[in-house]
Write a protein that holds these residues in place. Sequence first.
Motif, PDB file in Angstrom:
ATOM      1  N   PRO A  78     -23.064  51.536   4.951  1.00 43.85           N
ATOM      2  CA  PRO A  78     -21.922  51.685   4.668  1.00 43.85           C
ATOM      3  C   PRO A  78     -21.706  53.762   5.463  1.00 43.85           C
ATOM      4  O   PRO A  78     -21.162  54.406   5.923  1.00 43.85           O
ATOM      5  CB  PRO A  78     -22.996  52.263   3.917  1.00 43.85           C
ATOM      6  CG  PRO A  78     -23.793  50.949   2.780  1.00 43.85           C
ATOM      7  CD  PRO A  78     -23.481  50.756   4.059  1.00 43.85           C
ATOM      8  N   ARG A  79     -22.687  54.528   6.143  1.00 43.21           N
ATOM      9  CA  ARG A  79     -22.420  55.469   7.060  1.00 43.21           C
ATOM     10  C   ARG A  79     -21.875  55.504   7.591  1.00 43.21           C
ATOM     11  O   ARG A  79     -20.956  56.075   8.258  1.00 43.21           O
ATOM     12  CB  ARG A  79     -24.179  55.848   7.568  1.00 43.21           C
ATOM     13  CG  ARG A  79     -24.114  57.421   7.700  1.00 43.21           C
ATOM     14  CD  ARG A  79     -25.463  57.523   8.317  1.00 43.21           C
ATOM     15  NE  ARG A  79     -27.074  58.275   7.341  1.00 43.21           N
ATOM     16  CZ  ARG A  79     -27.616  58.115   7.084  1.00 43.21           C
ATOM     17  NH1 ARG A  79     -28.498  58.760   8.778  1.00 43.21           N
ATOM     18  NH2 ARG A  79     -28.430  58.745   6.287  1.00 43.21           N
ATOM     19  N   LEU A  81     -19.435  53.108   7.884  1.00 46.69           N
ATOM     20  CA  LEU A  81     -18.271  52.756   8.080  1.00 46.69           C
ATOM     21  C   LEU A  81     -17.705  53.992   7.603  1.00 46.69           C
ATOM     22  O   LEU A  81     -16.453  53.422   7.750  1.00 46.69           O
ATOM     23  CB  LEU A  81     -18.245  52.376   7.095  1.00 46.69           C
ATOM     24  CG  LEU A  81     -17.178  51.780   5.965  1.00 46.69           C
ATOM     25  CD1 LEU A  81     -16.819  50.706   7.056  1.00 46.69           C
ATOM     26  CD2 LEU A  81     -17.558  50.543   4.772  1.00 46.69           C
ATOM     27  N   ARG A  82     -18.601  54.922   7.237  1.00 47.93           N
ATOM     28  CA  ARG A  82     -17.896  56.353   6.561  1.00 47.93           C
ATOM     29  C   ARG A  82     -17.478  56.879   7.091  1.00 47.93           C
ATOM     30  O   ARG A  82     -16.502  57.601   7.960  1.00 47.93           O
ATOM     31  CB  ARG A  82     -18.957  56.937   5.095  1.00 47.93           C
ATOM     32  CG  ARG A  82     -18.432  58.694   5.460  1.00 47.93           C
ATOM     33  CD  ARG A  82     -19.286  59.438   4.748  1.00 47.93           C
ATOM     34  NE  ARG A  82     -19.443  58.393   3.384  1.00 47.93           N
ATOM     35  CZ  ARG A  82     -18.670  58.811   2.296  1.00 47.93           C
ATOM     36  NH1 ARG A  82     -18.321  59.770   2.124  1.00 47.93           N
ATOM     37  NH2 ARG A  82     -19.492  58.654   0.699  1.00 47.93           N
ATOM     38  N   TRP A 105     -19.047  45.054  -1.256  1.00 48.82           N
ATOM     39  CA  TRP A 105     -18.885  46.105  -2.448  1.00 48.82           C
ATOM     40  C   TRP A 105     -19.088  47.475  -1.768  1.00 48.82           C
ATOM     41  O   TRP A 105     -19.325  47.858  -2.308  1.00 48.82           O
ATOM     42  CB  TRP A 105     -19.960  45.480  -3.028  1.00 48.82           C
ATOM     43  CG  TRP A 105     -19.673  43.887  -4.337  1.00 48.82           C
ATOM     44  CD1 TRP A 105     -18.059  43.858  -4.104  1.00 48.82           C
ATOM     45  CD2 TRP A 105     -20.560  42.984  -4.875  1.00 48.82           C
ATOM     46  NE1 TRP A 105     -18.059  41.673  -5.053  1.00 48.82           N
ATOM     47  CE2 TRP A 105     -19.286  42.505  -5.162  1.00 48.82           C
ATOM     48  CE3 TRP A 105     -21.628  43.016  -5.021  1.00 48.82           C
ATOM     49  CZ2 TRP A 105     -19.982  41.220  -6.023  1.00 48.82           C
ATOM     50  CZ3 TRP A 105     -22.259  41.760  -5.455  1.00 48.82           C
ATOM     51  CH2 TRP A 105     -21.166  41.071  -6.054  1.00 48.82           C
ATOM     52  N   ASP A 106     -20.238  47.299  -0.683  1.00 53.57           N
ATOM     53  CA  ASP A 106     -20.752  48.856  -0.229  1.00 53.57           C
ATOM     54  C   ASP A 106     -19.708  49.110   0.274  1.00 53.57           C
ATOM     55  O   ASP A 106     -19.381  51.017   0.527  1.00 53.57           O
ATOM     56  CB  ASP A 106     -21.368  47.856   1.212  1.00 53.57           C
ATOM     57  CG  ASP A 106     -23.462  47.912   0.504  1.00 53.57           C
ATOM     58  OD1 ASP A 106     -23.034  48.374  -0.861  1.00 53.57           O
ATOM     59  OD2 ASP A 106     -24.000  47.414   0.982  1.00 53.57           O
ATOM     60  N   CYS A 107     -18.485  48.419   0.795  1.00 53.70           N
ATOM     61  CA  CYS A 107     -17.268  49.267   1.996  1.00 53.70           C
ATOM     62  C   CYS A 107     -16.915  49.372   0.922  1.00 53.70           C
ATOM     63  O   CYS A 107     -16.430  50.970   0.824  1.00 53.70           O
ATOM     64  CB  CYS A 107     -16.068  47.840   2.359  1.00 53.70           C
ATOM     65  SG  CYS A 107     -17.078  47.707   3.772  1.00 53.70           S
ATOM     66  N   THR A 108     -16.509  48.894  -1.276  1.00 58.75           N
ATOM     67  CA  THR A 108     -15.537  50.124  -1.491  1.00 58.75           C
ATOM     68  C   THR A 108     -16.711  50.601  -2.428  1.00 58.75           C
ATOM     69  O   THR A 108     -15.063  51.878  -2.323  1.00 58.75           O
ATOM     70  CB  THR A 108     -15.670  48.313  -2.867  1.00 58.75           C
ATOM     71  OG1 THR A 108     -15.304  47.592  -2.313  1.00 58.75           O
ATOM     72  CG2 THR A 108     -14.748  49.167  -3.899  1.00 58.75           C
ATOM     73  N   ARG A 109     -17.682  51.027  -2.648  1.00 66.94           N
ATOM     74  CA  ARG A 109     -18.134  51.863  -2.539  1.00 66.94           C
ATOM     75  C   ARG A 109     -17.908  53.395  -1.496  1.00 66.94           C
ATOM     76  O   ARG A 109     -17.638  54.451  -2.448  1.00 66.94           O
ATOM     77  CB  ARG A 109     -19.827  52.069  -2.380  1.00 66.94           C
ATOM     78  CG  ARG A 109     -20.447  51.134  -4.216  1.00 66.94           C
ATOM     79  CD  ARG A 109     -21.787  51.012  -3.805  1.00 66.94           C
ATOM     80  NE  ARG A 109     -21.792  49.724  -5.114  1.00 66.94           N
ATOM     81  CZ  ARG A 109     -22.849  48.513  -5.030  1.00 66.94           C
ATOM     82  NH1 ARG A 109     -22.742  48.165  -3.251  1.00 66.94           N
ATOM     83  NH2 ARG A 109     -22.534  47.682  -5.642  1.00 66.94           N
ATOM     84  N   THR A 110     -18.377  53.289  -0.128  1.00 63.46           N
ATOM     85  CA  THR A 110     -17.644  53.972  -0.073  1.00 63.46           C
ATOM     86  C   THR A 110     -16.327  54.673   0.289  1.00 63.46           C
ATOM     87  O   THR A 110     -16.572  55.280   0.670  1.00 63.46           O
ATOM     88  CB  THR A 110     -18.074  53.343   1.530  1.00 63.46           C
ATOM     89  OG1 THR A 110     -19.262  53.093   1.824  1.00 63.46           O
ATOM     90  CG2 THR A 110     -18.191  54.496   3.430  1.00 63.46           C
ATOM     91  N   THR A 111     -15.187  53.172   0.503  1.00 64.17           N
ATOM     92  CA  THR A 111     -13.863  53.775   0.304  1.00 64.17           C
ATOM     93  C   THR A 111     -13.373  55.063  -1.006  1.00 64.17           C
ATOM     94  O   THR A 111     -13.418  55.717  -0.590  1.00 64.17           O
ATOM     95  CB  THR A 111     -13.104  52.715   0.236  1.00 64.17           C
ATOM     96  OG1 THR A 111     -12.932  52.220  -1.163  1.00 64.17           O
ATOM     97  CG2 THR A 111     -13.143  52.231   2.056  1.00 64.17           C
ATOM     98  N   SER A 113     -16.172  56.876  -2.073  1.00 64.70           N
ATOM     99  CA  SER A 113     -16.650  58.124  -2.166  1.00 64.70           C
ATOM    100  C   SER A 113     -15.752  58.846  -2.047  1.00 64.70           C
ATOM    101  O   SER A 113     -15.917  60.122  -1.782  1.00 64.70           O
ATOM    102  CB  SER A 113     -17.615  57.724  -1.989  1.00 64.70           C
ATOM    103  OG  SER A 113     -17.414  57.590  -1.024  1.00 64.70           O
TER     104      SER A 113
END
Length: 382
Positions: A78-79, A81-82, A105-111, A113
């Motif tokens: 995630p870091r 990716l962000r 799902w980690d990607c979705t949390r990132t996008t 946020s």
Amino acid sequence: MKVALLSDCYLPRLGGIEVQTHDLAGHLVALGHEVEVFTATPGPRGEMHGQVTVVDGIPVHRLAVRLPWELPVNPAAPRELRRRLVAGGFEVAHVQTGVVSPFAWDCTRTTVSLGLPTAMTWHCMLGTAAPAFRAAGFVRGWAERGVAMSAVSQAASEPLRRIVGEAGEVGVLPNGIDVSRWRPERATGAAEPSGPLRLVTAMRLAPRKRPAALVELVHRAAELAGPGSIELTVLGDGPERHRVEARLRAHDIDWVHLPGRVPRDELRGRYARSDLYLSPSRLESFGIAALEARTAGLPVVGRAGSGIGEFVADGLGGRIVADDDEMTRVIADLAADRPAVERMRAWNLAHPPAQDWPCVAALAVAEYHRAAALARVRAARG
């Protein structure tokens, strides 16, 4: 529009989500959009840890780490990716997900946020997992925060709608195929009435696809229809192959053929030499192989409550059955009624399916605009 496609799995792995994401990327580029893919799948030469490969002109960010069985999990993704999403100036994210998709799902949390407009397409039947998703609450939470939810069929969307509730709308974004590629160049002649009814299916030989159950029900259909009435070819491979072979030995069956996985280009010829396509899975969220066969003209026999009903009209382009017993009876009946098989084939050839890639890509772009509108509403509310 600059689009980030985010998926646990991608080429060189081969599967429904992998191939669909790849094809979607190409058709979005053809429409003038800029596309990059983010995945937890290593590249063809083992590229990972953020290396970028290029697949058919599309940059692919390989946010994978070395794990047993190449599991698509990377807690550190995630870091990075962000950072890449912000630096890349992406305008929308499109997440491809299944029942278990840790990277997606980690990607979705990132996008979410980041406030990046996000579309999310579910490629699965939630089945018995639906109560767990409802209890966990994170899917509804994403909808409340403006994620534009969709599923690949009406059948797959229904449990998702119950989970999301009043938090948002759930659309249908079907899988796509190249219709012109699968339609036969010329009409094929009817099979000889005296020959066996040539059944075919293409599937991964895995429990969810039910290949062993298929052999059992086709064996019963052959007993009803009489000796020499039916022939079955199962295209594909997987962990259930040994069970299928054991069933064939137990019944002393020599009219079921297991050629293994064949290239997509070979499937057209296989379908041209067949009469009927079978889809026995209860949890078929869409059925890409069945759609390809139906486009080639084959009548499809599939299960009610699956995604097959998106493109098979019962009694016109095939048969939709309630259970294995009904599938058995339908196969036996059609072995004795070749004119019915040919009528359904003619109907399929005269009515190309709506899930052609240009149409599906346009629907995907509409989802991106919906996601952008939801993000604006969310931002206005603070």
